[in-house]
Write a protein that holds these residues in place. Structure first.
Motif, PDB file in Angstrom:
ATOM      1  N   ALA A  20       0.826  -1.217   0.000  1.00  0.00           N
ATOM      2  CA  ALA A  20       0.000   0.000   0.000  1.00  0.00           C
ATOM      3  C   ALA A  20       0.852   1.256   0.000  1.00  0.00           C
ATOM      4  O   ALA A  20       0.403   2.317  -0.459  1.00  0.00           O
ATOM      5  CB  ALA A  20      -0.929  -0.005   1.211  1.00  0.00           C
ATOM      6  N   ALA A  21       2.083   1.163   0.499  1.00  0.00           N
ATOM      7  CA  ALA A  21       2.972   2.324   0.561  1.00  0.00           C
ATOM      8  C   ALA A  21       3.767   2.519  -0.720  1.00  0.00           C
ATOM      9  O   ALA A  21       4.532   3.490  -0.825  1.00  0.00           O
ATOM     10  CB  ALA A  21       3.937   2.168   1.741  1.00  0.00           C
ATOM     11  N   PHE A  22       3.603   1.637  -1.717  1.00  0.00           N
ATOM     12  CA  PHE A  22       4.339   1.779  -2.975  1.00  0.00           C
ATOM     13  C   PHE A  22       3.946   3.088  -3.662  1.00  0.00           C
ATOM     14  O   PHE A  22       2.776   3.495  -3.664  1.00  0.00           O
ATOM     15  CB  PHE A  22       4.035   0.620  -3.923  1.00  0.00           C
ATOM     16  N   GLY A  23       4.930   3.725  -4.270  1.00  0.00           N
ATOM     17  CA  GLY A  23       4.699   4.955  -5.018  1.00  0.00           C
ATOM     18  C   GLY A  23       5.124   4.810  -6.464  1.00  0.00           C
ATOM     19  O   GLY A  23       5.395   3.697  -6.940  1.00  0.00           O
ATOM     20  N   PRO A  24       5.210   5.923  -7.206  1.00  0.00           N
ATOM     21  CA  PRO A  24       5.579   5.876  -8.623  1.00  0.00           C
ATOM     22  C   PRO A  24       6.915   5.187  -8.885  1.00  0.00           C
ATOM     23  O   PRO A  24       7.053   4.466  -9.886  1.00  0.00           O
ATOM     24  CB  PRO A  24       5.629   7.358  -9.012  1.00  0.00           C
ATOM     25  N   ALA A  25       7.899   5.378  -8.024  1.00  0.00           N
ATOM     26  CA  ALA A  25       9.198   4.730  -8.233  1.00  0.00           C
ATOM     27  C   ALA A  25       9.083   3.221  -8.145  1.00  0.00           C
ATOM     28  O   ALA A  25       9.738   2.482  -8.906  1.00  0.00           O
ATOM     29  CB  ALA A  25      10.216   5.250  -7.213  1.00  0.00           C
ATOM     30  N   ASP A  26       8.245   2.739  -7.225  1.00  0.00           N
ATOM     31  CA  ASP A  26       8.032   1.296  -7.111  1.00  0.00           C
ATOM     32  C   ASP A  26       7.325   0.756  -8.348  1.00  0.00           C
ATOM     33  O   ASP A  26       7.639  -0.346  -8.826  1.00  0.00           O
ATOM     34  CB  ASP A  26       7.202   0.991  -5.860  1.00  0.00           C
ATOM     35  N   GLU A  27       6.365   1.515  -8.854  1.00  0.00           N
ATOM     36  CA  GLU A  27       5.666   1.083 -10.062  1.00  0.00           C
ATOM     37  C   GLU A  27       6.647   0.924 -11.218  1.00  0.00           C
ATOM     38  O   GLU A  27       6.609  -0.074 -11.951  1.00  0.00           O
ATOM     39  CB  GLU A  27       4.577   2.095 -10.429  1.00  0.00           C
TER      40      GLU A  27
ATOM     41  N   SER B 118      10.011  -2.732 -14.756  1.00  0.00           N
ATOM     42  CA  SER B 118      11.310  -3.093 -15.329  1.00  0.00           C
ATOM     43  C   SER B 118      11.787  -4.469 -14.865  1.00  0.00           C
ATOM     44  O   SER B 118      12.865  -4.918 -15.266  1.00  0.00           O
ATOM     45  CB  SER B 118      12.363  -2.045 -14.961  1.00  0.00           C
ATOM     46  N   ASP B 119      11.000  -5.140 -14.046  1.00  0.00           N
ATOM     47  CA  ASP B 119      11.380  -6.438 -13.504  1.00  0.00           C
ATOM     48  C   ASP B 119      10.923  -7.545 -14.449  1.00  0.00           C
ATOM     49  O   ASP B 119       9.740  -7.898 -14.496  1.00  0.00           O
ATOM     50  CB  ASP B 119      10.758  -6.626 -12.118  1.00  0.00           C
ATOM     51  N   ALA B 120      11.862  -8.120 -15.181  1.00  0.00           N
ATOM     52  CA  ALA B 120      11.526  -9.137 -16.182  1.00  0.00           C
ATOM     53  C   ALA B 120      11.111 -10.462 -15.570  1.00  0.00           C
ATOM     54  O   ALA B 120      10.650 -11.361 -16.281  1.00  0.00           O
ATOM     55  CB  ALA B 120      12.719  -9.362 -17.107  1.00  0.00           C
ATOM     56  N   HIS B 121      11.255 -10.607 -14.264  1.00  0.00           N
ATOM     57  CA  HIS B 121      10.931 -11.867 -13.615  1.00  0.00           C
ATOM     58  C   HIS B 121       9.444 -11.977 -13.242  1.00  0.00           C
ATOM     59  O   HIS B 121       8.989 -13.046 -12.828  1.00  0.00           O
ATOM     60  CB  HIS B 121      11.792 -12.048 -12.361  1.00  0.00           C
ATOM     61  N   ILE B 122       8.696 -10.877 -13.341  1.00  0.00           N
ATOM     62  CA  ILE B 122       7.263 -10.908 -13.051  1.00  0.00           C
ATOM     63  C   ILE B 122       6.490 -10.572 -14.324  1.00  0.00           C
ATOM     64  O   ILE B 122       7.077 -10.425 -15.397  1.00  0.00           O
ATOM     65  CB  ILE B 122       6.890  -9.930 -11.912  1.00  0.00           C
ATOM     66  N   ILE B 123       5.174 -10.455 -14.218  1.00  0.00           N
ATOM     67  CA  ILE B 123       4.338 -10.038 -15.345  1.00  0.00           C
ATOM     68  C   ILE B 123       4.352  -8.518 -15.391  1.00  0.00           C
ATOM     69  O   ILE B 123       3.843  -7.855 -14.477  1.00  0.00           O
ATOM     70  CB  ILE B 123       2.887 -10.553 -15.191  1.00  0.00           C
ATOM     71  N   ARG B 124       4.923  -7.959 -16.433  1.00  0.00           N
ATOM     72  CA  ARG B 124       5.076  -6.491 -16.513  1.00  0.00           C
ATOM     73  C   ARG B 124       3.871  -5.878 -17.217  1.00  0.00           C
ATOM     74  O   ARG B 124       3.931  -5.487 -18.381  1.00  0.00           O
ATOM     75  CB  ARG B 124       6.385  -6.149 -17.219  1.00  0.00           C
ATOM     76  N   ASN B 125       2.790  -5.821 -16.496  1.00  0.00           N
ATOM     77  CA  ASN B 125       1.544  -5.265 -17.003  1.00  0.00           C
ATOM     78  C   ASN B 125       1.178  -4.093 -16.094  1.00  0.00           C
ATOM     79  O   ASN B 125       0.890  -4.281 -14.911  1.00  0.00           O
ATOM     80  CB  ASN B 125       0.451  -6.340 -16.998  1.00  0.00           C
TER      81      ASN B 125
ATOM     82  N   ARG C  88      -0.693  -1.676 -11.072  1.00  0.00           N
ATOM     83  CA  ARG C  88      -1.417  -0.605 -10.392  1.00  0.00           C
ATOM     84  C   ARG C  88      -2.593  -1.157  -9.586  1.00  0.00           C
ATOM     85  O   ARG C  88      -2.877  -0.679  -8.484  1.00  0.00           O
ATOM     86  CB  ARG C  88      -1.905   0.415 -11.419  1.00  0.00           C
ATOM     87  N   ALA C  89      -3.268  -2.160 -10.145  1.00  0.00           N
ATOM     88  CA  ALA C  89      -4.393  -2.757  -9.430  1.00  0.00           C
ATOM     89  C   ALA C  89      -3.925  -3.432  -8.142  1.00  0.00           C
ATOM     90  O   ALA C  89      -4.602  -3.344  -7.106  1.00  0.00           O
ATOM     91  CB  ALA C  89      -5.097  -3.766 -10.325  1.00  0.00           C
ATOM     92  N   THR C  90      -2.772  -4.074  -8.175  1.00  0.00           N
ATOM     93  CA  THR C  90      -2.258  -4.741  -6.977  1.00  0.00           C
ATOM     94  C   THR C  90      -1.955  -3.725  -5.883  1.00  0.00           C
ATOM     95  O   THR C  90      -2.274  -3.937  -4.702  1.00  0.00           O
ATOM     96  CB  THR C  90      -1.006  -5.559  -7.312  1.00  0.00           C
TER      97      THR C  90
ATOM     98  N   PHE D 223     -11.637  -2.373  -4.930  1.00  0.00           N
ATOM     99  CA  PHE D 223     -10.750  -3.383  -5.517  1.00  0.00           C
ATOM    100  C   PHE D 223     -10.922  -3.425  -7.030  1.00  0.00           C
ATOM    101  O   PHE D 223     -11.993  -3.124  -7.557  1.00  0.00           O
ATOM    102  CB  PHE D 223     -11.046  -4.760  -4.918  1.00  0.00           C
ATOM    103  N   ARG D 224      -9.862  -3.837  -7.718  1.00  0.00           N
ATOM    104  CA  ARG D 224      -9.861  -3.933  -9.182  1.00  0.00           C
ATOM    105  C   ARG D 224      -9.377  -5.310  -9.611  1.00  0.00           C
ATOM    106  O   ARG D 224      -8.730  -6.021  -8.848  1.00  0.00           O
ATOM    107  CB  ARG D 224      -8.965  -2.838  -9.762  1.00  0.00           C
ATOM    108  N   PHE D 225      -9.707  -5.681 -10.867  1.00  0.00           N
ATOM    109  CA  PHE D 225      -9.392  -7.006 -11.401  1.00  0.00           C
ATOM    110  C   PHE D 225      -9.996  -8.095 -10.505  1.00  0.00           C
ATOM    111  O   PHE D 225      -9.354  -9.089 -10.178  1.00  0.00           O
ATOM    112  CB  PHE D 225      -7.875  -7.207 -11.538  1.00  0.00           C
TER     113      PHE D 225
END
Length: 205
Positions: free
Chosen positions: A86-93, A98-105, A110-112, A170-172
């Motif tokens: 919940a504390a993630f900001g634009p830099a975390d997004e 840029s993390d190729a190990h996850i789904i980069r959608n 943003r929904a998470t 909530f989304r998705f």
């Protein structure tokens, strides 16, 4: 029923002699997930938030893809601690994109983050928070599927849960995604008759 064959119940007999539904029969990762995790009760907030998040990322993809990336997801999203996400900001997004190990959608990322904030906010208005809310939609009568074709993909309860979660920000969280979540965490039991796994609620008594 010989090894690898489909029986009349829609099950596949594995090399270990155990019958599993087709989706869990061949891929070793899916087989382990089915044997040790799928359908077993998850009642803690972090656990439910993780599963809800992964179900959202799975939309349009295979579950095996998500399972293979789950260790990376857990690292990227700080083990799905709702307060931390919940504390993630634009830099975390941008870091996540840029993390190729996850789904980069971007929409799912943003929904998470948004869902983590909604999870934190839910504590003040719903005793037991996210986990209690999801479990409150457990059906009175469980499906009793005999074949894969009889396993539903949504239910009145998953539709109602989706509506409430959307109302709470909530989304998705569509009804099909929520039904998959409910199956995965034991709220709904769709084990096929004849599969080697016991009824999860019976096993927990």
């Amino acid at each position: 029923m010989r090894e690898g064959a489909f029986g009349p119940e829609g099950l596949v007999l594995g090399p270990d002699g155990l019958a599993r539904p087709a989706w869990a029969a061949n891929d070793p990762l899916l087989r382990e997930y089915y044997d040790t995790e799928w359908g077993l009760p998850v009642r803690d907030e972090r656990g439910v938030f993780e599963r809800l998040s992964l179900e959202a990322f799975q939309s349009g993809l295979s579950w095996s893809t998500i399972l293979r990336k789950r260790p990376a997801f857990r690292t990227a999203f700080l083990r799905f601690d709702p307060d931390a996400v919940a504390a993630f900001g634009p830099a975390d997004e941008e870091r996540l994109l840029s993390d190729a190990h996850i789904i980069r959608n971007r929409a799912k990322i943003r929904a998470t983050i948004s869902n983590a904030r909604a999870t934190v906010a839910l504590r003040a208005s719903r005793p037991g928070g996210l986990a209690a809310l999801v479990w409150s939609y457990a059906p009175e009568l469980m499906p009793a599927p005999r074949t894969l074709g009889e396993v539903p993909t949504r239910s009145p309860e998953s539709e109602a849960l989706a509506r409430e979660l959307r109302h709470r920000g909530f989304r998705f969280v569509g009804p099909t995604t929520m039904f998959a979540l409910m199956e995965a965490i034991g709220v709904v039991d769709t084990h096929l008759a004849g599969a080697h796994r016991p009824h999860p609620r019976a096993a927990s008594r």
